[in-house]
Design a protein around this motif. Structure first.
Motif, short mmCIF file in Angstrom:
data_model
loop_
_atom_site.label_atom_id
_atom_site.label_comp_id
_atom_site.label_asym_id
_atom_site.label_seq_id
_atom_site.Cartn_x
_atom_site.Cartn_y
_atom_site.Cartn_z
N PRO A 193 26.83 0.88 21.21
CA PRO A 193 25.48 0.73 20.66
C PRO A 193 25.24 1.72 19.53
N GLU A 194 24.62 1.26 18.44
CA GLU A 194 24.31 2.13 17.33
C GLU A 194 23.09 1.59 16.59
N LEU A 195 22.65 2.36 15.60
CA LEU A 195 21.47 2.01 14.82
C LEU A 195 21.81 1.90 13.36
N ASN A 196 21.24 0.89 12.69
CA ASN A 196 21.29 0.82 11.24
C ASN A 196 19.97 0.29 10.72
N ALA A 197 19.53 0.84 9.59
CA ALA A 197 18.30 0.39 8.94
C ALA A 197 18.67 -0.34 7.66
N PHE A 198 18.19 -1.56 7.51
CA PHE A 198 18.47 -2.38 6.34
C PHE A 198 17.21 -2.50 5.49
N VAL A 199 17.34 -2.24 4.20
CA VAL A 199 16.20 -2.40 3.30
C VAL A 199 16.01 -3.87 2.98
N ASN A 200 14.80 -4.36 3.12
CA ASN A 200 14.50 -5.74 2.78
C ASN A 200 14.19 -5.85 1.29
N ASP A 201 14.96 -6.67 0.60
CA ASP A 201 14.76 -6.88 -0.83
C ASP A 201 13.56 -7.79 -1.03
N THR A 202 12.45 -7.22 -1.49
CA THR A 202 11.23 -8.01 -1.69
C THR A 202 10.94 -8.21 -3.17
N SER A 203 11.96 -8.10 -4.01
CA SER A 203 11.78 -8.37 -5.44
C SER A 203 11.61 -9.87 -5.66
N ALA A 204 11.09 -10.22 -6.83
CA ALA A 204 10.81 -11.62 -7.14
C ALA A 204 12.09 -12.44 -7.19
N VAL A 205 11.97 -13.71 -6.76
CA VAL A 205 13.08 -14.65 -6.80
C VAL A 205 12.83 -15.64 -7.93
N ASP A 206 13.86 -15.96 -8.69
CA ASP A 206 13.72 -16.88 -9.82
C ASP A 206 13.24 -18.26 -9.37
N ASP A 253 0.86 -1.17 0.00
CA ASP A 253 0.00 0.00 0.00
C ASP A 253 0.89 1.22 0.00
N SER A 254 0.71 2.12 -0.98
CA SER A 254 1.59 3.28 -1.11
C SER A 254 1.43 4.25 0.05
N ASP A 255 0.34 4.11 0.83
CA ASP A 255 0.13 4.98 1.97
C ASP A 255 0.64 4.37 3.27
N LYS A 256 1.30 3.23 3.16
CA LYS A 256 1.78 2.51 4.34
C LYS A 256 3.30 2.41 4.33
N ALA A 257 3.83 2.07 5.49
CA ALA A 257 5.25 1.72 5.62
C ALA A 257 5.34 0.41 6.37
N THR A 258 6.20 -0.50 5.92
CA THR A 258 6.37 -1.79 6.56
C THR A 258 7.68 -1.78 7.34
N VAL A 259 7.61 -2.04 8.64
CA VAL A 259 8.77 -1.89 9.50
C VAL A 259 8.85 -3.03 10.50
N SER A 260 10.05 -3.58 10.68
CA SER A 260 10.37 -4.50 11.77
C SER A 260 11.54 -3.89 12.54
N VAL A 261 11.64 -4.23 13.82
CA VAL A 261 12.75 -3.74 14.65
C VAL A 261 13.39 -4.91 15.37
N LEU A 262 14.71 -5.01 15.27
CA LEU A 262 15.47 -6.03 15.98
C LEU A 262 16.27 -5.38 17.10
N THR A 298 14.06 -3.34 7.96
CA THR A 298 14.28 -3.84 9.32
C THR A 298 15.31 -2.93 9.98
N VAL A 299 14.93 -2.36 11.09
CA VAL A 299 15.80 -1.46 11.83
C VAL A 299 16.46 -2.23 12.95
N VAL A 300 17.77 -2.11 13.07
CA VAL A 300 18.52 -2.90 14.04
C VAL A 300 19.28 -1.99 15.00
N ALA A 301 18.95 -2.07 16.28
CA ALA A 301 19.76 -1.45 17.32
C ALA A 301 20.77 -2.51 17.76
N HIS A 302 22.06 -2.23 17.60
CA HIS A 302 23.07 -3.27 17.80
C HIS A 302 24.39 -2.64 18.25
N LEU A 303 25.40 -3.47 18.41
CA LEU A 303 26.73 -3.00 18.79
C LEU A 303 27.59 -2.82 17.54
#
Length: 279
Positions: free
Chosen positions: A121-134, A34-43, A110-115
């Protein structure tokens, strides 16, 4: 580093996560149903810290423990007043950190609070590749978020990713099936984590996080599964793979904490000083 300092760093990471996930590089790659939504997970990958997270006055993640991964949720784009308290001190106490953030539409991360490698301690946000898989393939991603030196990731004893440093990630499409994977010090055969069997089903993406601290002997692995990529390029992460939930669902249903999947840290052969986060 004091407990308060580490907590504040973690809190900043958590509350800033959605804003970071909406930066230009992330938005350039991210997709959402949905273009009006954001999908987020936090680790939560900072050992030794437990926090309570509130948004707009509502408790979202009570007792958010190290190693917990929230379920992915689609949020309405908009503004959220986030408050992070030391465990048990909210909502009437003084938050360790408070910030109003804008959740950008279209983000999938997915946003990761980690060492960091040196234990900060620091933060990094990783983009999840949701493109099609062969057809016949699966996607494997490894993210190094541990206080540890560079590593090689092996499948069946052969390197798949080499010299992976914190906080980098590496991705490849591989033949679907079960593989035995382990993590070794870069350029050596010294096993740091594993071996562990990974079930890489056709049309799915498996994300493996190496987290914790080598110096504190608490290294662990965490997996995240993304399904239905063979038929839906804009698929939403389906949650964790092989990890039992140990968190409490939020009152709003936004976040749910999951359990850590640990294979037991073995000696790195290279000891680091004590990590910044206090036990």
């Amino acid at each position: 580093m004091t407990s308060r300092t580490a907590l504040t760093t973690l809190g900043l990471g958590t509350v800033a996560a959605l804003a970071v996930a909406g930066t230009a590089p992330a938005l350039a790659q991210a997709t959402a149903a949905d273009s009006d939504k954001a999908t987020v997970s936090v680790l939560h990958a900072v050992p030794g810290l437990t926090v309570d997270v509130y948004a707009n006055g509502q408790e979202l993640v009570p007792d958010f423990k190290p190693g917990a991964l929230t379920d992915p949720q689609q949020l309405d784009a908009g503004s959220y007043d986030i408050k992070v308290f030391e465990d048990g001190e909210g909502p009437d106490g003084t938050p360790a950190v408070e910030k109003k953030i804008d959740v950008p539409a279209g983000a999938d991360a997915t946003v990761v609070a980690h060492l960091s490698e040196d234990g900060t301690p620091e933060l990094n946000a990783f983009v999840n590749d949701t493109s099609a898989v062969d057809a016949g393939k699966a996607r494997l991603t490894v993210r190094h978020v541990a206080a540890a030196p560079a590593v090689d990731v092996r499948a069946g004893g052969s390197p798949v990713f080499e010299d992976l440093a914190n906080p980098k990630q590496a991705t490849a499409e591989v033949a679907a099936g079960t593989v035995e994977a382990d993590v070794v010090l870069a350029g050596t055969d010294t096993v740091a984590l594993g071996p562990a069997d990974l079930d890489l089903a056709e049309g799915t993406s498996t994300v493996v996080y190496a987290w914790g601290s080598a110096g504190d002997d608490n290294l662990a692995l965490k997996t995240q599964a993304i399904s239905d990529l063979h038929s839906s390029p804009a698929g939403v992460p389906a949650g964790e793979s092989g990890a039992a939930a140990d968190g409490t669902n939020s009152a709003s249903g936004w976040l749910a904490a999951g359990g850590a999947l640990s294979f037991g840290a073995l000696a790195w052969g290279l000891r680091r000083g004590r990590a910044g986060a206090q036990r």
